[in-house]
Scaffold this active site. Structure first.
Site, PDB file in Angstrom:
ATOM      1  N   LYS A 172      36.863  21.114 -31.704  1.00 62.40           N
ATOM      2  CA  LYS A 172      36.979  22.138 -32.751  1.00 62.40           C
ATOM      3  C   LYS A 172      36.653  21.455 -34.067  1.00 62.40           C
ATOM      4  CE  LYS A 172      38.992  24.042 -35.754  1.00 62.40           C
ATOM      5  NZ  LYS A 172      38.398  24.250 -37.119  1.00 62.40           N
ATOM      6  N   GLU A 247      45.308  10.920 -37.009  1.00 60.20           N
ATOM      7  CA  GLU A 247      44.729  10.142 -38.105  1.00 60.20           C
ATOM      8  C   GLU A 247      44.784  11.030 -39.333  1.00 60.20           C
ATOM      9  OE1 GLU A 247      43.942   7.111 -37.603  1.00 60.20           O
ATOM     10  OE2 GLU A 247      43.308   6.884 -35.517  1.00 60.20           O
ATOM     11  N   CYS A 281      38.697   9.109 -46.006  1.00 58.55           N
ATOM     12  CA  CYS A 281      40.134   8.807 -45.917  1.00 58.55           C
ATOM     13  C   CYS A 281      40.424   7.393 -46.386  1.00 58.55           C
ATOM     14  CB  CYS A 281      40.622   9.011 -44.492  1.00 58.55           C
ATOM     15  SG  CYS A 281      39.709   8.020 -43.293  1.00 58.55           S
ATOM     16  N   GLU A 383      47.297  12.740 -52.501  1.00 58.25           N
ATOM     17  CA  GLU A 383      45.909  12.568 -52.072  1.00 58.25           C
ATOM     18  C   GLU A 383      45.032  13.628 -52.754  1.00 58.25           C
ATOM     19  OE1 GLU A 383      44.721  13.588 -48.015  1.00 58.25           O
ATOM     20  OE2 GLU A 383      43.541  11.744 -47.948  1.00 58.25           O
TER      21      GLU A 383
HETATM   22  P1  NAP Z   1      42.672  19.671 -42.436  1.00 53.77           P
HETATM   23  O1  NAP Z   1      42.682  20.859 -43.327  1.00 53.77           O
HETATM   24  O2  NAP Z   1      43.965  19.128 -41.981  1.00 53.77           O
HETATM   25  O3  NAP Z   1      41.761  20.083 -41.192  1.00 53.77           O
HETATM   26  C1  NAP Z   1      41.425  19.172 -40.160  1.00 53.77           C
HETATM   27  C2  NAP Z   1      41.023  19.957 -38.933  1.00 53.77           C
HETATM   28  O4  NAP Z   1      42.174  20.643 -38.433  1.00 53.77           O
HETATM   29  C3  NAP Z   1      39.983  21.039 -39.215  1.00 53.77           C
HETATM   30  O5  NAP Z   1      39.140  21.170 -38.100  1.00 53.77           O
HETATM   31  C4  NAP Z   1      40.863  22.267 -39.371  1.00 53.77           C
HETATM   32  O6  NAP Z   1      40.146  23.449 -39.154  1.00 53.77           O
HETATM   33  C5  NAP Z   1      41.881  22.013 -38.298  1.00 53.77           C
HETATM   34  N1  NAP Z   1      43.139  22.764 -38.422  1.00 53.77           N
HETATM   35  C6  NAP Z   1      43.665  23.365 -39.513  1.00 53.77           C
HETATM   36  N2  NAP Z   1      44.855  23.954 -39.191  1.00 53.77           N
HETATM   37  C7  NAP Z   1      45.077  23.698 -37.882  1.00 53.77           C
HETATM   38  C8  NAP Z   1      46.127  24.011 -36.962  1.00 53.77           C
HETATM   39  N3  NAP Z   1      47.203  24.723 -37.339  1.00 53.77           N
HETATM   40  N4  NAP Z   1      46.029  23.589 -35.694  1.00 53.77           N
HETATM   41  C9  NAP Z   1      44.967  22.853 -35.302  1.00 53.77           C
HETATM   42  N5  NAP Z   1      43.929  22.535 -36.108  1.00 53.77           N
HETATM   43  C10 NAP Z   1      43.988  22.938 -37.390  1.00 53.77           C
HETATM   44  O7  NAP Z   1      41.884  18.456 -43.087  1.00 53.77           O
HETATM   45  P2  NAP Z   1      40.498  18.524 -43.867  1.00 53.77           P
HETATM   46  O8  NAP Z   1      40.755  19.149 -45.203  1.00 53.77           O
HETATM   47  O9  NAP Z   1      39.446  19.079 -42.968  1.00 53.77           O
HETATM   48  O10 NAP Z   1      40.166  16.976 -44.040  1.00 53.77           O
HETATM   49  C11 NAP Z   1      40.647  16.200 -45.069  1.00 53.77           C
HETATM   50  C12 NAP Z   1      41.851  15.382 -44.640  1.00 53.77           C
HETATM   51  O11 NAP Z   1      41.501  14.586 -43.506  1.00 53.77           O
HETATM   52  C13 NAP Z   1      42.306  14.413 -45.697  1.00 53.77           C
HETATM   53  O12 NAP Z   1      43.705  14.432 -45.767  1.00 53.77           O
HETATM   54  C14 NAP Z   1      41.826  13.063 -45.170  1.00 53.77           C
HETATM   55  O13 NAP Z   1      42.569  11.953 -45.612  1.00 53.77           O
HETATM   56  C15 NAP Z   1      41.977  13.269 -43.706  1.00 53.77           C
HETATM   57  N6  NAP Z   1      41.160  12.308 -42.962  1.00 53.77           N
HETATM   58  C16 NAP Z   1      41.805  11.283 -42.323  1.00 53.77           C
HETATM   59  C17 NAP Z   1      41.064  10.337 -41.636  1.00 53.77           C
HETATM   60  C18 NAP Z   1      41.745   9.198 -40.914  1.00 53.77           C
HETATM   61  O14 NAP Z   1      41.093   8.559 -40.102  1.00 53.77           O
HETATM   62  N7  NAP Z   1      43.006   8.920 -41.170  1.00 53.77           N
HETATM   63  C19 NAP Z   1      39.662  10.430 -41.601  1.00 53.77           C
HETATM   64  C20 NAP Z   1      39.052  11.476 -42.276  1.00 53.77           C
HETATM   65  C21 NAP Z   1      39.817  12.418 -42.951  1.00 53.77           C
HETATM   66  P3  NAP Z   1      39.562  24.267 -40.441  1.00 53.77           P
HETATM   67  O15 NAP Z   1      38.697  23.317 -41.194  1.00 53.77           O
HETATM   68  O16 NAP Z   1      38.797  25.334 -39.806  1.00 53.77           O
HETATM   69  O17 NAP Z   1      40.758  24.709 -41.213  1.00 53.77           O
END
Ligand code: NAP
Length: 480
Positions: A172, A247, A281, A383
């Site tokens: 997804k 992550e 990240c 963040e």
């Molecule tokens: P996000 O809003 O948490 O979304 C991540 C993924 O989860 C997306 O595919 C999102 O879909 C999905 N999602 C949202 N709500 C969900 C739920 N209730 N159940 C299951 N899946 C769900 O994060 P983002 O804004 O895309 O990415 C930015 C974040 O990722 C930042 O905090 C960054 O630090 C973190 N990140 C961490 C790493 C690491 O390795 N630690 C690497 C890269 C990024 P939708 O987009 O369709 O809402």
């Protein structure tokens, strides 16, 4: 163009027939209509993945799976320019970055895990009367949930080891960046994977993502995204005892001591703050500087940020593209305003550059360097995930450590010093999962990747991935 789901080896519209628009964030123009999936689509994908897991895929040897991964790597490499252009148009990143980092890394992920799976060594524990040996079995269907910042890079980081270990996958991708996941599904299938081995379900997190985590037929979840979403994922998956890797977010410190090679430290700290528009990240968004060199570093960082070229992502000279969406830009701009309210000085950036049409509709923001903030304020501890960096002076090593560790996150850090003992000592004391000394984001795919505190649970990378995407089984044979 309509981007369908990919289920059981073929494109499939959402069961509801619904779609949503996926814009190019740099222009606002629609790239594609995308399937808006729900529980019925997730169920169809999970069932297809289960059938593949119990069917022909089960008969593939580890070497056959590794050969498939190598073919996938070759196929991605053959389409590198096309995929880089697609990733750039979907995410907003400079096409030069996609072509030199994102897509080559997707190739490397498949090549690396093909080799890692071929060469894995498993322990044995001999006893006087028996031999124990460890076998690794696939887990079943894995749900892979990925964010928008490094779409293909992170999806392949999970897909390659999951397939190498004999699992099947339902992916997804983020609703904001679905394009290269669709291309990957075609590539994997075109390279000879049996139907249902790799499936993609597009849609919103609360609908498709939540349904994937909650599906009883999905036995493991690898999630990369924000900390708040990670909490929801964990709360849903834990009662079903799914294998879970999280992550999550970060607020990483770059720590510069006065004895460091300052020219290299400034250039690398600048890159660490602003690469991919600060949407990595691992970006170092808090720069802690020993007081004797504070003014020089602050000036150097301001010059560095001002020298970056904010512009159309498809232009070869662009170094800062568009943020991923107008909503995200509004969030980042909110933090620039907050920094001023909290008493900070914005030395450069934080403004919308004047660009010609159609880029005047894009989510561009020039990189901002902020100083004068208390280390505990919201701007310096939350963040932001955009091109905003805060710079803070320190007087002692102990103070620097307290500042570096004083946030809820613990993903990574970058430490700059020419004192080897201090480099070791400080790295050991940092509450993070990964430390770079005198460098940043130098990646070896064999090493453990992940964070502590609110930055995540578990490790992926190298043997840690092979272990996560499998079940270790001990077999004890009596020798009598
Ligand atoms: P996000 O809003 O948490 O979304 C991540 C993924 O989860 C997306 O595919 C999102 O879909 C999905 N999602 C949202 N709500 C969900 C739920 N209730 N159940 C299951 N899946 C769900 O994060 P983002 O804004 O895309 O990415 C930015 C974040 O990722 C930042 O905090 C960054 O630090 C973190 N990140 C961490 C790493 C690491 O390795 N630690 C690497 C890269 C990024 P939708 O987009 O369709 O809402």
């Amino acid at each position: 163009m309509t981007l369908h789901n990919f289920i059981g080896g073929a494109p499939a519209p959402a069961a509801s027939g619904q779609t949503f628009d996926n814009p190019n964030p740099a222009t606002g123009q629609r790239l594609a209509k995308v399937a808006r999936s729900g529980p019925a689509d997730v169920d169809a994908a999970a069932q297809a993945a289960r059938r593949a897991f119990e069917g022909p895929w089960r008969g593939w040897s580890a070497n056959q799976r590794a050969d498939l991964l190598d073919r996938i790597a070759d196929a991605i490499e053959a389409r590198l320019d096309e995929l880089a252009a697609l990733e750039s148009a979907d995410q907003g990143k400079p096409v030069s970055l996609a072509a030199t980092v994102d897509i080559p890394r997707a190739v490397a992920n498949f090549r690396f895990f093909a080799g890692a799976a071929r060469h894995q060594q498993l322990p044995s524990h001999p006893m006087a009367q028996a031999l124990n040996y460890t076998a690794r079995r696939p887990v079943g269907v894995f749900g892979l949930i990925t964010p928008w910042n490094l779409p293909l890079y992170l999806l392949t980081w999970k897909t390659a080891p999951a397939l190498a270990m004999g699992n099947t996958v339902v992916a997804k991708p983020s609703e904001l960046t679905p394009m290269t996941a669709g291309a990957l599904a075609e590539i994997i299938h075109g390279c000879g994977a049996p139907e249902g081995v790799f499936n993609v379900v597009h849609g919103f997190g609360a609908e498709a993502g939540q349904a994937l985590v909650a599906h009883p037929g999905v036995k493991g979840i690898s999630f990369t995204g924000g900390t708040v979403t990670g909490q929801r994922v964990a709360a849903t998956a834990a009662p079903m005892f799914k294998k879970l890797s999280l992550e999550l977010g970060g607020k990483n410190a770059t720590v510069i001591f006065a004895d460091a090679d300052l020219d290299r430290a400034i250039a690398t700290a600048g890159a660490a703050a602003f690469r991919n528009q600060g949407e990595i990240c691992l970006c170092g968004s808090r720069i802690l500087v020993e007081r004797p060199v504070y003014d020089r570093v602050l000036m150097g960082l301001t010059e560095y940020a001002s020298s970056l070229t904010v512009g159309p992502p498809d232009h070869p000279d662009t170094t800062i593209g568009s943020l991923v969406s107008l909503d995200h830009r509004a969030k980042v701009e909110g933090y620039v305003a907050l920094a001023r309210e909290e008493g900070g000085t914005v030395h450069c950036g934080g403004t919308r550059p004047a660009l010609p049409a159609p880029y005047d509709q894009g989510a561009f923001l020039s990189p901002a360097v902020v100083s004068g903030l208390p280390i505990s304020c919201r701007t310096a501890t939350e963040e932001i995930f955009g091109p905003v960096v805060t710079v803070h002076p320190f007087d002692t090593e102990a103070e620097a450590l307290e500042m570096a560790n004083g946030v809820r996150y613990g993903l990574s850090a970058s430490v700059w010093t020419n004192n080897l003992r201090r480099g070791h000592r400080f790295s050991e004391a940092l509450d993070v999962g990964m430390v770079w000394v005198n460098t940043w984001m130098l990646r070896d795919l064999r090493v453990p990747f992940g964070g502590v505190k609110d930055s995540g649970v578990g490790r992926e990378g190298g043997d840690w991935s092979l272990e996560f995407y499998s079940e270790n089984k001990n077999i004890c044979i009596h020798l009598g």
